[in-house]
Design a protein around this motif. Structure first.
Motif, PDB file in Angstrom:
ATOM      1  N   GLN A 213      -4.295  -3.899 -10.106  1.00  0.00           N
ATOM      2  CA  GLN A 213      -3.750  -4.749  -9.068  1.00  0.00           C
ATOM      3  C   GLN A 213      -4.374  -4.436  -7.706  1.00  0.00           C
ATOM      4  O   GLN A 213      -4.925  -3.368  -7.482  1.00  0.00           O
ATOM      5  CB  GLN A 213      -2.234  -4.589  -8.983  1.00  0.00           C
ATOM      6  N   GLY A 214      -4.263  -5.404  -6.792  1.00  0.00           N
ATOM      7  CA  GLY A 214      -4.837  -5.259  -5.470  1.00  0.00           C
ATOM      8  C   GLY A 214      -4.002  -4.375  -4.567  1.00  0.00           C
ATOM      9  O   GLY A 214      -2.917  -3.921  -4.937  1.00  0.00           O
ATOM     10  N   PRO A 215      -4.498  -4.129  -3.361  1.00  0.00           N
ATOM     11  CA  PRO A 215      -3.777  -3.254  -2.428  1.00  0.00           C
ATOM     12  C   PRO A 215      -2.466  -3.829  -1.937  1.00  0.00           C
ATOM     13  O   PRO A 215      -1.613  -3.093  -1.438  1.00  0.00           O
ATOM     14  CB  PRO A 215      -4.774  -3.077  -1.278  1.00  0.00           C
ATOM     15  N   ASP A 216      -2.283  -5.154  -2.068  1.00  0.00           N
ATOM     16  CA  ASP A 216      -1.005  -5.771  -1.706  1.00  0.00           C
ATOM     17  C   ASP A 216      -0.366  -6.314  -2.970  1.00  0.00           C
ATOM     18  O   ASP A 216      -0.744  -7.372  -3.466  1.00  0.00           O
ATOM     19  CB  ASP A 216      -1.218  -6.900  -0.697  1.00  0.00           C
TER      20      ASP A 216
ATOM     21  N   HIS B 292       1.370   4.774  -0.960  1.00  0.00           N
ATOM     22  CA  HIS B 292       1.345   5.057  -2.399  1.00  0.00           C
ATOM     23  C   HIS B 292       1.406   3.786  -3.250  1.00  0.00           C
ATOM     24  O   HIS B 292       2.108   3.726  -4.253  1.00  0.00           O
ATOM     25  CB  HIS B 292       2.501   5.991  -2.780  1.00  0.00           C
ATOM     26  N   ILE B 293       0.663   2.772  -2.827  1.00  0.00           N
ATOM     27  CA  ILE B 293       0.578   1.552  -3.622  1.00  0.00           C
ATOM     28  C   ILE B 293      -0.318   1.826  -4.823  1.00  0.00           C
ATOM     29  O   ILE B 293      -1.474   2.224  -4.658  1.00  0.00           O
ATOM     30  CB  ILE B 293       0.007   0.389  -2.795  1.00  0.00           C
ATOM     31  N   PRO B 294       0.174   1.640  -6.045  1.00  0.00           N
ATOM     32  CA  PRO B 294      -0.637   1.982  -7.227  1.00  0.00           C
ATOM     33  C   PRO B 294      -1.786   1.004  -7.445  1.00  0.00           C
ATOM     34  O   PRO B 294      -1.684  -0.179  -7.148  1.00  0.00           O
ATOM     35  CB  PRO B 294       0.375   1.897  -8.372  1.00  0.00           C
ATOM     36  N   ARG B 295      -2.887   1.514  -7.960  1.00  0.00           N
ATOM     37  CA  ARG B 295      -4.021   0.656  -8.320  1.00  0.00           C
ATOM     38  C   ARG B 295      -3.790  -0.058  -9.643  1.00  0.00           C
ATOM     39  O   ARG B 295      -4.386  -1.104  -9.901  1.00  0.00           O
ATOM     40  CB  ARG B 295      -5.303   1.485  -8.411  1.00  0.00           C
TER      41      ARG B 295
END
Length: 298
Positions: free
Chosen positions: A184-187, A156-159
């Protein structure tokens, strides 16, 4: 005015040397007036001049009020997870910034003016001219527009991340604010230098509508590790010049609605701080949003 001999809209060779690109002249830019529910939004901006001529602009006929029929378009399901919001975009333009001696397009600045409101069956029983109500409406809108996208179902990393750099403004006859929303990026632990934040300028124009003016700076020419190979100052300068030229004239109806709320509330200032929202919105937050929406819908 741009020197078309030194800064032609062409890319025939690569150039690694640091340069200062040139874009359209703000001094020669025409004034634009948009009619929005009887209100008049006015600003100065250059004519549409993107990198590729196939990129179309959005525009309306002079004098046409985009809210005359009170019908707002539905969002695409990829941009909004529900059908509660509607929009109209009477203007969008893009401007390219070119390097010297046919070294190509270094950046583009995109601008869009969008009117937003709830669809009739989901209208809020409140006035957007009330500063606390407007803040609540913004939370609902930002969560719906940005808060549901994530990179990975498991983590659930926000975009998106925002709002950031919240600022209040007082150059319009209504309260207004600006902020940035970062893609933001996936990390999230790694700085994403290639992200282009949405620069938002937000203010109400009726009891049930507000305006979102969006600027996005696309910075193309980069070297190793994503470092810019040009000076982005001209891009920011054009954005600032357009922003500083914005004015708003309220219709008698909107002015009366604003005065009514002001007489009841007194303090018409938005909150001085607006912390980033918790994204992505989880199941619990969605349930809370739905309950809150039902409480304030007509």
């Amino acid at each position: 005015m741009r020197n078309y001999f030194k800064y032609p809209p062409l890319e025939w060779r690569k150039r690694k040397e640091y340069c200062v690109p040139q874009g359209p002249s703000f001094a020669w830019a025409p004034w634009t007036t948009l009619h929005l529910a009887g209100n008049r939004l006015r600003f100065k901006a250059p004519r549409h001049s993107p990198k590729f001529s196939s990129v179309e602009q959005a525009r309306v006929l002079p004098g046409h009020d985009v809210l005359a029929d009170s019908n707002l378009r539905h969002f695409n399901s990829t941009n909004m997870p529900n059908d509660h919001w509607g929009f109209a975009t009477p203007l969008s333009r893009t401007w390219a910034f070119w390097g010297p001696w046919m070294t190509g397009c270094k950046a583009e600045l995109h601008m869009a003016v969008t009117v937003l409101g709830r669809q009739p069956e989901h209208a809020f029983d409140l006035s957007f001219f009330h500063p606390r109500a407007f803040e609540m409406v913004l939370v609902q809108y930002l969560n719906d527009r940005y808060g549901h996208e994530h990179w990975d179902v498991q983590t659930h990393i926000p975009r998106w991340h925002g709002p950031v750099d919240w600022r209040r403004h007082n150059h319009l006859p209504v309260f207004s604010a600006s902020c940035k929303i970062y893609n933001q990026g996936p990390d999230p632990d790694i700085t994403n230098n290639l992200s282009y934040p949405d620069h938002l300028f937000l203010f109400p124009i009726t009891d049930q509508h507000f305006v979102r003016i969006t600027f996005v700076q696309h910075l193309y020419s980069r070297g190793e590790r994503g470092k810019l190979t040009f000076d982005p100052t001209p891009v920011q300068a054009l954005q600032d010049a357009i922003f500083n030229s914005i004015s708003l004239e309220l219709s008698p109806k909107s002015q009366a609605s604003y005065n009514k709320v002001k007489a009841e509330v007194g303090d018409m200032q938005l909150t001085p701080t607006f912390a980033p929202l918790k994204w992505p919105v989880g199941a619990e937050e969605v349930a809370d949003e739905q309950r809150n929406s039902r409480l304030i819908e007509r």
